[in-house]
Write a protein that holds these residues in place. Structure first.
Motif, PDB file in Angstrom:
ATOM      1  N   GLY A  20       0.803  -1.211   0.000  1.00 33.95           N
ATOM      2  CA  GLY A  20       0.000   0.000   0.000  1.00 33.95           C
ATOM      3  C   GLY A  20       0.835   1.260   0.000  1.00 33.95           C
ATOM      4  O   GLY A  20       0.383   2.314  -0.438  1.00 33.95           O
ATOM      5  N   ASP A  74       1.199   2.937  -3.235  1.00 32.47           N
ATOM      6  CA  ASP A  74      -0.041   3.532  -3.742  1.00 32.47           C
ATOM      7  C   ASP A  74      -0.284   4.932  -3.184  1.00 32.47           C
ATOM      8  O   ASP A  74      -1.013   5.717  -3.786  1.00 32.47           O
ATOM      9  CB  ASP A  74      -1.237   2.648  -3.378  1.00 32.47           C
ATOM     10  CG  ASP A  74      -1.193   1.315  -4.083  1.00 32.47           C
ATOM     11  OD1 ASP A  74      -1.520   1.272  -5.277  1.00 32.47           O
ATOM     12  OD2 ASP A  74      -0.820   0.315  -3.445  1.00 32.47           O
ATOM     13  N   LEU A 101      -7.910   3.937  -1.890  1.00 35.24           N
ATOM     14  CA  LEU A 101      -6.967   2.885  -1.507  1.00 35.24           C
ATOM     15  C   LEU A 101      -7.541   2.042  -0.371  1.00 35.24           C
ATOM     16  O   LEU A 101      -7.553   0.811  -0.443  1.00 35.24           O
ATOM     17  CB  LEU A 101      -5.629   3.499  -1.094  1.00 35.24           C
ATOM     18  CG  LEU A 101      -4.585   2.526  -0.541  1.00 35.24           C
ATOM     19  CD1 LEU A 101      -4.257   1.428  -1.546  1.00 35.24           C
ATOM     20  CD2 LEU A 101      -3.326   3.281  -0.118  1.00 35.24           C
TER      21      LEU A 101
END
Length: 194
Positions: A79, A82, A91
């Motif tokens: 993550g 991102d 997200l």
């Protein structure tokens, strides 16, 4: 945990640690310090890929699972790549949707979320802005994963103002940073299997 171990046919609990380059580099570091299984009673498999973004987690995991039993424990660290590319709300929504899918598909598998760590650099995005996003995503995911009866691995020892924990790129961790990162996994897994 015993019922999970019996379902996979293993004498020791199986753990799959999946994620981005932090996992790939963590595995390399673990081999030379703690051992591939992090000094735990678990049988640990590593699935790390540099540059991995969240949308790759489920396809990569499903590919890995072909012909195998699901692990007793799935621990995900992903993550960070991102942040700054996706809105935090989008997200977190994608992460929740995918983890819920995995829990429904593999109900006996315990899911762990490894919090997105601090970095010294996040590309063109200002550190203050990305820090707010990072904290919010981690908070949302902690609440969600605990609601799935999962667990959280926190990395409070990794701080952006400690340059000795990072390589020159200000993103990846030094040997010392990796040791702190991995010890968070060790502490959590040992507590889980105690």
């Amino acid at each position: 945990m015993a019922s999970r171990m019996q379902s996979s046919g293993q004498a020791h609990p199986t753990v799959l640690i999946v994620g981005d380059s932090y996992i790939r580099r963590g595995e390399e570091r673990a081999r030379t310090t703690l051992g591939r299984n992090l000094g735990t009673c678990a049988q640990i498999e590593w699935l790390g890929l540099g540059g991995m973004r969240w949308h790759s987690i489920v396809p990569r995991l499903m590919n890995w699972l072909r012909g195998r039993f699901p692990p007793d424990v799935l621990l995900i660290h992903c993550g960070g790549n991102d942040l700054g590319k996706l809105r935090s709300v989008a997200l977190a929504a994608a992460m929740k949707r995918d983890l819920q899918y995995l829990q429904q598909r593999f109900p006996k598998m315990l899911i762990g979320y490894s919090a997105i760590t601090q970095r010294r650099c996040w590309g063109p995005v200002r550190l203050k802005k990305i820090e707010r996003s990072r904290k919010w995503v981690n908070s949302e995911m902690a609440t969600f994963v605990l609601g799935l009866n999962g667990f959280i691995v926190r990395h409070d020892g990794i701080r952006h103002y400690m340059p000795e924990l990072f390589l020159r790129d200000d993103v990846h961790m030094s040997a010392r940073g990796n040791d702190i990162f991995l010890n968070s996994f060790v502490d959590c897994l040992r507590a889980l299997f105690a």
